[in-house]
Design a protein around this motif. Sequence first.
Motif, PDB file in Angstrom:
ATOM      1  N   ASN A   2       0.814  -1.216   0.000  1.00 20.79           N
ATOM      2  CA  ASN A   2       0.000   0.000   0.000  1.00 20.79           C
ATOM      3  C   ASN A   2       0.846   1.263   0.000  1.00 20.79           C
ATOM      4  O   ASN A   2       0.331   2.369   0.100  1.00 20.79           O
ATOM      5  CB  ASN A   2      -0.906   0.003   1.230  1.00 20.79           C
ATOM      6  N   SER A   3       2.179   1.102  -0.105  1.00 19.54           N
ATOM      7  CA  SER A   3       3.062   2.254  -0.076  1.00 19.54           C
ATOM      8  C   SER A   3       3.051   2.973  -1.422  1.00 19.54           C
ATOM      9  O   SER A   3       2.620   2.427  -2.435  1.00 19.54           O
ATOM     10  CB  SER A   3       4.471   1.809   0.292  1.00 19.54           C
ATOM     11  N   ARG A   4       3.517   4.193  -1.403  1.00 19.89           N
ATOM     12  CA  ARG A   4       3.538   5.022  -2.617  1.00 19.89           C
ATOM     13  C   ARG A   4       4.771   4.678  -3.448  1.00 19.89           C
ATOM     14  O   ARG A   4       5.885   4.596  -2.916  1.00 19.89           O
ATOM     15  CB  ARG A   4       3.553   6.494  -2.225  1.00 19.89           C
ATOM     16  N   VAL A   5       4.586   4.486  -4.735  1.00 20.59           N
ATOM     17  CA  VAL A   5       5.665   4.116  -5.644  1.00 20.59           C
ATOM     18  C   VAL A   5       5.905   5.259  -6.623  1.00 20.59           C
ATOM     19  O   VAL A   5       4.967   5.755  -7.249  1.00 20.59           O
ATOM     20  CB  VAL A   5       5.335   2.828  -6.420  1.00 20.59           C
ATOM     21  N   ALA A   6       7.156   5.665  -6.727  1.00 26.92           N
ATOM     22  CA  ALA A   6       7.549   6.671  -7.722  1.00 26.92           C
ATOM     23  C   ALA A   6       8.329   5.979  -8.829  1.00 26.92           C
ATOM     24  O   ALA A   6       9.284   5.249  -8.555  1.00 26.92           O
ATOM     25  CB  ALA A   6       8.399   7.757  -7.075  1.00 26.92           C
ATOM     26  N   ILE A   7       7.921   6.199 -10.072  1.00 29.42           N
ATOM     27  CA  ILE A   7       8.569   5.605 -11.234  1.00 29.42           C
ATOM     28  C   ILE A   7       9.273   6.719 -11.992  1.00 29.42           C
ATOM     29  O   ILE A   7       8.648   7.709 -12.392  1.00 29.42           O
ATOM     30  CB  ILE A   7       7.541   4.893 -12.128  1.00 29.42           C
ATOM     31  N   VAL A   8      10.570   6.552 -12.187  1.00 26.83           N
ATOM     32  CA  VAL A   8      11.367   7.563 -12.878  1.00 26.83           C
ATOM     33  C   VAL A   8      11.627   7.058 -14.291  1.00 26.83           C
ATOM     34  O   VAL A   8      12.504   6.228 -14.516  1.00 26.83           O
ATOM     35  CB  VAL A   8      12.677   7.842 -12.121  1.00 26.83           C
ATOM     36  N   GLY A   9      10.810   7.524 -15.244  1.00 25.11           N
ATOM     37  CA  GLY A   9      10.932   7.101 -16.626  1.00 25.11           C
ATOM     38  C   GLY A   9       9.771   6.233 -17.074  1.00 25.11           C
ATOM     39  O   GLY A   9       9.675   5.083 -16.651  1.00 25.11           O
ATOM     40  N   PRO A  10       8.869   6.754 -17.913  1.00 23.64           N
ATOM     41  CA  PRO A  10       7.644   6.019 -18.289  1.00 23.64           C
ATOM     42  C   PRO A  10       7.749   5.270 -19.616  1.00 23.64           C
ATOM     43  O   PRO A  10       6.912   5.412 -20.491  1.00 23.64           O
ATOM     44  CB  PRO A  10       6.618   7.137 -18.396  1.00 23.64           C
ATOM     45  N   GLY A  11       8.793   4.466 -19.779  1.00 25.07           N
ATOM     46  CA  GLY A  11       8.905   3.669 -20.996  1.00 25.07           C
ATOM     47  C   GLY A  11       8.180   2.350 -20.871  1.00 25.07           C
ATOM     48  O   GLY A  11       7.208   2.218 -20.118  1.00 25.07           O
ATOM     49  N   LEU A  12       8.659   1.336 -21.581  1.00 28.40           N
ATOM     50  CA  LEU A  12       8.020   0.016 -21.552  1.00 28.40           C
ATOM     51  C   LEU A  12       7.957  -0.536 -20.136  1.00 28.40           C
ATOM     52  O   LEU A  12       6.893  -0.950 -19.663  1.00 28.40           O
ATOM     53  CB  LEU A  12       8.789  -0.949 -22.454  1.00 28.40           C
ATOM     54  N   ARG A  34      10.766  13.297 -18.444  1.00 23.80           N
ATOM     55  CA  ARG A  34      11.618  14.449 -18.743  1.00 23.80           C
ATOM     56  C   ARG A  34      10.892  15.497 -19.583  1.00 23.80           C
ATOM     57  O   ARG A  34      11.066  16.693 -19.393  1.00 23.80           O
ATOM     58  CB  ARG A  34      12.884  13.979 -19.475  1.00 23.80           C
ATOM     59  N   ARG A  35      10.041  15.031 -20.512  1.00 27.47           N
ATOM     60  CA  ARG A  35       9.403  15.951 -21.458  1.00 27.47           C
ATOM     61  C   ARG A  35       7.959  16.261 -21.064  1.00 27.47           C
ATOM     62  O   ARG A  35       7.211  15.345 -20.698  1.00 27.47           O
ATOM     63  CB  ARG A  35       9.419  15.346 -22.865  1.00 27.47           C
ATOM     64  N   PRO A  36       7.538  17.504 -21.189  1.00 25.85           N
ATOM     65  CA  PRO A  36       6.143  17.847 -20.904  1.00 25.85           C
ATOM     66  C   PRO A  36       5.154  17.045 -21.751  1.00 25.85           C
ATOM     67  O   PRO A  36       4.072  16.704 -21.285  1.00 25.85           O
ATOM     68  CB  PRO A  36       6.072  19.343 -21.222  1.00 25.85           C
ATOM     69  N   GLU A  37       5.543  16.750 -23.002  1.00 25.53           N
ATOM     70  CA  GLU A  37       4.652  15.985 -23.875  1.00 25.53           C
ATOM     71  C   GLU A  37       4.395  14.589 -23.304  1.00 25.53           C
ATOM     72  O   GLU A  37       3.289  14.053 -23.421  1.00 25.53           O
ATOM     73  CB  GLU A  37       5.264  15.850 -25.282  1.00 25.53           C
ATOM     74  N   ALA A  38       5.427  14.004 -22.698  1.00 23.32           N
ATOM     75  CA  ALA A  38       5.258  12.682 -22.098  1.00 23.32           C
ATOM     76  C   ALA A  38       4.336  12.747 -20.888  1.00 23.32           C
ATOM     77  O   ALA A  38       3.519  11.846 -20.660  1.00 23.32           O
ATOM     78  CB  ALA A  38       6.617  12.112 -21.697  1.00 23.32           C
ATOM     79  N   VAL A  39       4.433  13.819 -20.119  1.00 30.35           N
ATOM     80  CA  VAL A  39       3.543  13.995 -18.967  1.00 30.35           C
ATOM     81  C   VAL A  39       2.099  14.126 -19.428  1.00 30.35           C
ATOM     82  O   VAL A  39       1.182  13.546 -18.836  1.00 30.35           O
ATOM     83  CB  VAL A  39       3.962  15.213 -18.128  1.00 30.35           C
ATOM     84  N   GLU A  40       1.881  14.858 -20.500  1.00 24.24           N
ATOM     85  CA  GLU A  40       0.522  14.994 -21.037  1.00 24.24           C
ATOM     86  C   GLU A  40      -0.028  13.659 -21.497  1.00 24.24           C
ATOM     87  O   GLU A  40      -1.215  13.358 -21.310  1.00 24.24           O
ATOM     88  CB  GLU A  40       0.512  16.012 -22.190  1.00 24.24           C
ATOM     89  N   GLU A  41       0.836  12.834 -22.085  1.00 24.17           N
ATOM     90  CA  GLU A  41       0.402  11.502 -22.509  1.00 24.17           C
ATOM     91  C   GLU A  41       0.026  10.656 -21.291  1.00 24.17           C
ATOM     92  O   GLU A  41      -0.982   9.934 -21.302  1.00 24.17           O
ATOM     93  CB  GLU A  41       1.508  10.811 -23.298  1.00 24.17           C
ATOM     94  N   LEU A  42       0.834  10.741 -20.231  1.00 20.54           N
ATOM     95  CA  LEU A  42       0.534   9.996 -19.002  1.00 20.54           C
ATOM     96  C   LEU A  42      -0.808  10.417 -18.427  1.00 20.54           C
ATOM     97  O   LEU A  42      -1.602   9.576 -17.983  1.00 20.54           O
ATOM     98  CB  LEU A  42       1.639  10.237 -17.971  1.00 20.54           C
ATOM     99  N   LYS A  43      -1.068  11.703 -18.435  1.00 15.22           N
ATOM    100  CA  LYS A  43      -2.342  12.196 -17.906  1.00 15.22           C
ATOM    101  C   LYS A  43      -3.512  11.758 -18.775  1.00 15.22           C
ATOM    102  O   LYS A  43      -4.591  11.435 -18.277  1.00 15.22           O
ATOM    103  CB  LYS A  43      -2.294  13.718 -17.782  1.00 15.22           C
ATOM    104  N   ILE A  47      -2.557   6.739 -16.326  1.00 12.87           N
ATOM    105  CA  ILE A  47      -1.760   5.602 -15.896  1.00 12.87           C
ATOM    106  C   ILE A  47      -1.218   5.769 -14.486  1.00 12.87           C
ATOM    107  O   ILE A  47      -0.776   4.815 -13.856  1.00 12.87           O
ATOM    108  CB  ILE A  47      -0.591   5.389 -16.898  1.00 12.87           C
ATOM    109  N   ALA A  48      -1.248   7.016 -13.971  1.00 14.44           N
ATOM    110  CA  ALA A  48      -0.675   7.299 -12.659  1.00 14.44           C
ATOM    111  C   ALA A  48      -1.588   8.224 -11.871  1.00 14.44           C
ATOM    112  O   ALA A  48      -2.431   8.933 -12.433  1.00 14.44           O
ATOM    113  CB  ALA A  48       0.707   7.932 -12.819  1.00 14.44           C
ATOM    114  N   ASP A  49      -1.386   8.221 -10.557  1.00 13.31           N
ATOM    115  CA  ASP A  49      -2.122   9.151  -9.709  1.00 13.31           C
ATOM    116  C   ASP A  49      -1.557  10.562  -9.829  1.00 13.31           C
ATOM    117  O   ASP A  49      -2.266  11.547  -9.623  1.00 13.31           O
ATOM    118  CB  ASP A  49      -2.036   8.686  -8.247  1.00 13.31           C
ATOM    119  N   PHE A  50      -0.268  10.638 -10.159  1.00 16.76           N
ATOM    120  CA  PHE A  50       0.382  11.934 -10.310  1.00 16.76           C
ATOM    121  C   PHE A  50       1.534  11.779 -11.289  1.00 16.76           C
ATOM    122  O   PHE A  50       2.269  10.780 -11.245  1.00 16.76           O
ATOM    123  CB  PHE A  50       0.913  12.438  -8.961  1.00 16.76           C
ATOM    124  N   SER A  51       1.706  12.725 -12.185  1.00 18.89           N
ATOM    125  CA  SER A  51       2.832  12.711 -13.109  1.00 18.89           C
ATOM    126  C   SER A  51       3.331  14.131 -13.303  1.00 18.89           C
ATOM    127  O   SER A  51       2.547  15.084 -13.284  1.00 18.89           O
ATOM    128  CB  SER A  51       2.441  12.083 -14.452  1.00 18.89           C
TER     129      SER A  51
END
Length: 285
Positions: A2-12, A34-43, A47-51
């Motif tokens: 139930n702990s919070r997980v931070a993922i550094v790098g949203p590739g495969l 690293r890129r704002p465009e990737a953050v927008e894709e994540l949102k 796929i995540a609670d926060f990006s």
Amino acid sequence: MNSRVAIVGPGLLGGSIALALRARRAAPVAIWARRPEAVEELKAIAIADFSSTSLDRVVRDADLIVLCTPIGAMPALAREIAPAAKPGTLVTDVGSVKAPVVAALGAIFGGRFVGSHPMAGSEQSGLHAARADLFEGATCIVTPDAQSDAGAIAEIAEFWRSLGGIVHRMSPAAHDEAVALVSHFPHLLAAALVNMVAARDASALYLSGPGFLDSTRVAAGSPEMWAEILASNPEAVGKSIHAMIESLREIENMLARDPADPALLHLLTAAKKTRDRLRQPTSHD
């Protein structure tokens, strides 16, 4: 978990970890890109609670940080992460080479860093290739060293089990020797085979069937990523190359002496028996 997980790098791999955690409702997930465009894709795909592109904001409340970037980028990112992470945070990575990564990141994070390598990659890369079931039944190698905290080792191993992985524990050096044989060298061999056929008779490529395609599938992987992996494990890969050269020379001599020699049949039979016995290994943790 139930702990919070931070993922550094949203590739495969990073994306697949996030999807696997979400599918299991296992933990809140924050992802750094690293890129704002990737953050927008994540949102957009939720796929995540926060990006965010802010590394500090992604890692500050994490109980576990997983570095999923190219291995060459990890030390610099680790130096940024260390002062932002809360005390006691566990850190691991998914790099394909372990000795240099464990040495560099262990010096930054101490015993709370434990190296990992899920053997679950593919010739595809990027977030679009991520799958929630990527780690189901996959070998996940955990590579502690002498300074690794025993509790951290156990928790990292349990993390991979929680995603469906089958955990093996090895030293970083033993990992790099073994994975050179079953992953790094085979990739190089597949690339060399494709290039050899293309140089010798490119038209033959268009006659290839499933055997050639299966044998060379991994050569379709990211050239940049694989160049970095191979350059990070040159000694072990070099040993594999020399061993294969000796094997091919033996086969060449065998064919030159007498193509009907039973030794050729014995070689092929031994290979078939070994290949047929391959099964998903059990946990060695």
